[in-house]
Motif scaffolding. Structure first.
Motif, PDB file in Angstrom:
ATOM      1  N   HIS A 112      -2.859 -18.103 -11.541  1.00 57.65           N
ATOM      2  CA  HIS A 112      -3.906 -18.552 -10.769  1.00 57.65           C
ATOM      3  C   HIS A 112      -4.160 -20.095 -11.128  1.00 57.65           C
ATOM      4  O   HIS A 112      -4.510 -20.416 -12.523  1.00 57.65           O
ATOM      5  CB  HIS A 112      -5.310 -17.901 -10.416  1.00 57.65           C
ATOM      6  CG  HIS A 112      -4.846 -16.462  -9.734  1.00 57.65           C
ATOM      7  ND1 HIS A 112      -5.857 -15.492  -9.814  1.00 57.65           N
ATOM      8  CD2 HIS A 112      -3.805 -15.926  -8.892  1.00 57.65           C
ATOM      9  CE1 HIS A 112      -5.516 -14.728  -8.993  1.00 57.65           C
ATOM     10  NE2 HIS A 112      -4.199 -14.676  -8.669  1.00 57.65           N
ATOM     11  N   PRO A 113      -4.578 -20.913 -10.209  1.00 59.19           N
ATOM     12  CA  PRO A 113      -5.110 -22.182 -10.803  1.00 59.19           C
ATOM     13  C   PRO A 113      -6.837 -22.341 -11.105  1.00 59.19           C
ATOM     14  O   PRO A 113      -7.398 -21.406 -10.492  1.00 59.19           O
ATOM     15  CB  PRO A 113      -4.908 -23.089  -9.359  1.00 59.19           C
ATOM     16  CG  PRO A 113      -4.083 -22.245  -8.465  1.00 59.19           C
ATOM     17  CD  PRO A 113      -4.391 -20.824  -8.944  1.00 59.19           C
ATOM     18  N   LEU A 198       4.100 -28.949  -9.140  1.00 62.20           N
ATOM     19  CA  LEU A 198       3.000 -27.821  -8.792  1.00 62.20           C
ATOM     20  C   LEU A 198       3.919 -26.900  -8.003  1.00 62.20           C
ATOM     21  O   LEU A 198       3.569 -25.856  -8.115  1.00 62.20           O
ATOM     22  CB  LEU A 198       1.875 -28.813  -7.752  1.00 62.20           C
ATOM     23  CG  LEU A 198       1.203 -29.462  -8.407  1.00 62.20           C
ATOM     24  CD1 LEU A 198       0.292 -30.034  -7.500  1.00 62.20           C
ATOM     25  CD2 LEU A 198       0.580 -29.065  -9.708  1.00 62.20           C
ATOM     26  N   THR A 199       4.600 -27.286  -7.211  1.00 59.39           N
ATOM     27  CA  THR A 199       5.715 -26.148  -6.496  1.00 59.39           C
ATOM     28  C   THR A 199       6.298 -25.354  -7.483  1.00 59.39           C
ATOM     29  O   THR A 199       6.564 -24.219  -7.221  1.00 59.39           O
ATOM     30  CB  THR A 199       6.644 -26.885  -5.556  1.00 59.39           C
ATOM     31  OG1 THR A 199       5.790 -27.702  -4.580  1.00 59.39           O
ATOM     32  CG2 THR A 199       7.483 -25.848  -4.618  1.00 59.39           C
ATOM     33  N   ARG A 201       5.602 -24.335 -10.117  1.00 60.42           N
ATOM     34  CA  ARG A 201       4.788 -23.505 -10.858  1.00 60.42           C
ATOM     35  C   ARG A 201       3.826 -22.465 -10.013  1.00 60.42           C
ATOM     36  O   ARG A 201       3.037 -21.619 -10.444  1.00 60.42           O
ATOM     37  CB  ARG A 201       3.727 -24.253 -11.789  1.00 60.42           C
ATOM     38  CG  ARG A 201       4.245 -25.219 -12.754  1.00 60.42           C
ATOM     39  CD  ARG A 201       3.179 -25.874 -13.413  1.00 60.42           C
ATOM     40  NE  ARG A 201       2.306 -24.872 -14.306  1.00 60.42           N
ATOM     41  CZ  ARG A 201       2.507 -24.121 -15.346  1.00 60.42           C
ATOM     42  NH1 ARG A 201       3.819 -24.519 -15.805  1.00 60.42           N
ATOM     43  NH2 ARG A 201       1.827 -23.369 -16.031  1.00 60.42           N
ATOM     44  N   GLU A 202       4.138 -22.681  -8.618  1.00 55.01           N
ATOM     45  CA  GLU A 202       3.081 -22.046  -7.636  1.00 55.01           C
ATOM     46  C   GLU A 202       3.273 -20.371  -7.895  1.00 55.01           C
ATOM     47  O   GLU A 202       4.497 -20.044  -7.718  1.00 55.01           O
ATOM     48  CB  GLU A 202       3.649 -22.593  -6.173  1.00 55.01           C
ATOM     49  CG  GLU A 202       2.605 -21.801  -5.018  1.00 55.01           C
ATOM     50  CD  GLU A 202       3.182 -22.271  -3.781  1.00 55.01           C
ATOM     51  OE1 GLU A 202       2.354 -22.119  -2.736  1.00 55.01           O
ATOM     52  OE2 GLU A 202       4.324 -22.894  -3.702  1.00 55.01           O
ATOM     53  N   GLU A 203       2.149 -19.662  -7.766  1.00 56.13           N
ATOM     54  CA  GLU A 203       1.924 -18.433  -7.839  1.00 56.13           C
ATOM     55  C   GLU A 203       2.837 -17.809  -9.143  1.00 56.13           C
ATOM     56  O   GLU A 203       3.091 -16.404  -9.076  1.00 56.13           O
ATOM     57  CB  GLU A 203       2.502 -17.715  -6.428  1.00 56.13           C
ATOM     58  CG  GLU A 203       1.456 -18.254  -5.455  1.00 56.13           C
ATOM     59  CD  GLU A 203       1.640 -17.435  -4.220  1.00 56.13           C
ATOM     60  OE1 GLU A 203       1.853 -15.924  -4.255  1.00 56.13           O
ATOM     61  OE2 GLU A 203       1.919 -18.084  -3.175  1.00 56.13           O
ATOM     62  N   ARG A 234      -1.845 -26.030  -2.755  1.00 60.40           N
ATOM     63  CA  ARG A 234      -1.217 -25.689  -3.994  1.00 60.40           C
ATOM     64  C   ARG A 234      -2.497 -25.346  -5.000  1.00 60.40           C
ATOM     65  O   ARG A 234      -2.393 -24.342  -5.701  1.00 60.40           O
ATOM     66  CB  ARG A 234      -0.250 -26.478  -4.542  1.00 60.40           C
ATOM     67  CG  ARG A 234       1.063 -26.598  -3.606  1.00 60.40           C
ATOM     68  CD  ARG A 234       1.976 -25.385  -3.714  1.00 60.40           C
ATOM     69  NE  ARG A 234       3.232 -25.778  -3.177  1.00 60.40           N
ATOM     70  CZ  ARG A 234       3.559 -25.572  -1.792  1.00 60.40           C
ATOM     71  NH1 ARG A 234       2.446 -25.455  -0.783  1.00 60.40           N
ATOM     72  NH2 ARG A 234       4.628 -25.943  -1.282  1.00 60.40           N
TER      73      ARG A 234
END
Length: 263
Positions: A112-113, A198-199, A201-203, A234
């Motif tokens: 999670h961010p 960011l994409t 690394r997403e989820e 994101r």
């Protein structure tokens, strides 16, 4: 070099044999601390098993400490910051319980961010570095980078046809800490390259950011509204968001110190 096993060694011979064995087995902590632990075990009348446990625990603890130090160094933090040094009383916007929960790193395990939003001097970078350090000590691979430096690196990598390799490198760490996001305007190319990281690394892996701009003001940084919306999406999906406020506690501390000084 061979190590001959003999019974009835004299104490100096036993010490020399232990030193040689520790060198061969690469047990530096045991080698350094054996005499002190042995003397303590003798005073405390430990059993053989208790003595062996003390030796092995000392070696394991020191190895863990050295691994943590290597991970902290590899993260590239610009300076040391610790949660124990953070003055929560100076900034009532930040709840200690929320920060200490983050220090347990469950959000990183879940990918999670984390978003730290607030003006300069409110503790964002301190918390970003301190929580990143906690993650490194807990065994996670961490990387700290300034937003501008990251974008410049991505642009150079794209120009040198190394973009996929660079994005993959940033994708491998468990926690990517991006500081000073929002301090400068990014052109569409730079913003698009950041979006790709960011994409990637997403989820899957966590991103923690510190920004002096509220999300509504990110259009000043990401000039393409649609891309700005996608980046905010994101970074906020399943995120913990901490608003550190607008009052600089560094400025408050400076004023208090000056007021306390004799005229």
């Amino acid at each position: 070099m061979t190590l001959n096993h003999q019974r009835g060694l004299t104490e100096p011979a036993a010490d020399a044999a232990i030193d040689q064995a520790c060198r061969m087995l690469r047990l530096p902590t045991l080698r350094q601390q054996f005499t002190a632990i042995a003397d303590a075990a003798d005073r405390e009348q430990l059993t053989y098993r208790g003595f062996l446990a003390e030796l092995l625990m000392a070696e394991c603890e020191d190895r863990q400490r050295r691994r943590s130090e290597r991970r902290i160094k590899a993260a590239g933090f610009p300076r040391q910051k610790w949660l124990n040094d953070f003055d929560f009383e100076a900034n009532p916007n930040i709840q200690p319980a929320a920060v200490h929960t983050l220090a347990k790193c469950e959000w990183i395990r879940q990918g999670h961010p984390l978003c730290l939003i607030g003006d300069s001097g409110t503790g964002k970078s301190h918390l970003l570095i301190a929580l990143g350090t906690e993650a490194a000590m807990a065994g996670f691979r961490v990387k700290y980078v300034l937003a501008a430096k990251l974008v410049n690196e991505l642009v150079e990598a794209a120009d040198e046809l190394q973009l996929n390799k660079t994005i993959a490198r940033y994708g491998r760490v468990d926690l990517l800490c991006i500081d000073e996001l929002g301090y400068m305007e990014l052109d569409k190319r730079g913003a698009d390259l950041l979006f790709q990281v960011l994409t990637e690394r997403e989820e899957k892996a966590s991103v923690a950011i510190a920004s002096n701009e509220s999300f509504g003001g990110w259009t000043n940084t990401f000039t393409d509204p649609r891309l700005c919306g996608a980046i905010v999406d994101r970074l906020t999906f399943n995120a913990t968001i901490i608003d550190t406020g607008n009052d600089s506690y560094r400025m408050a501390q400076t004023r208090a110190r000056q007021a306390a000084e004799p005229a």
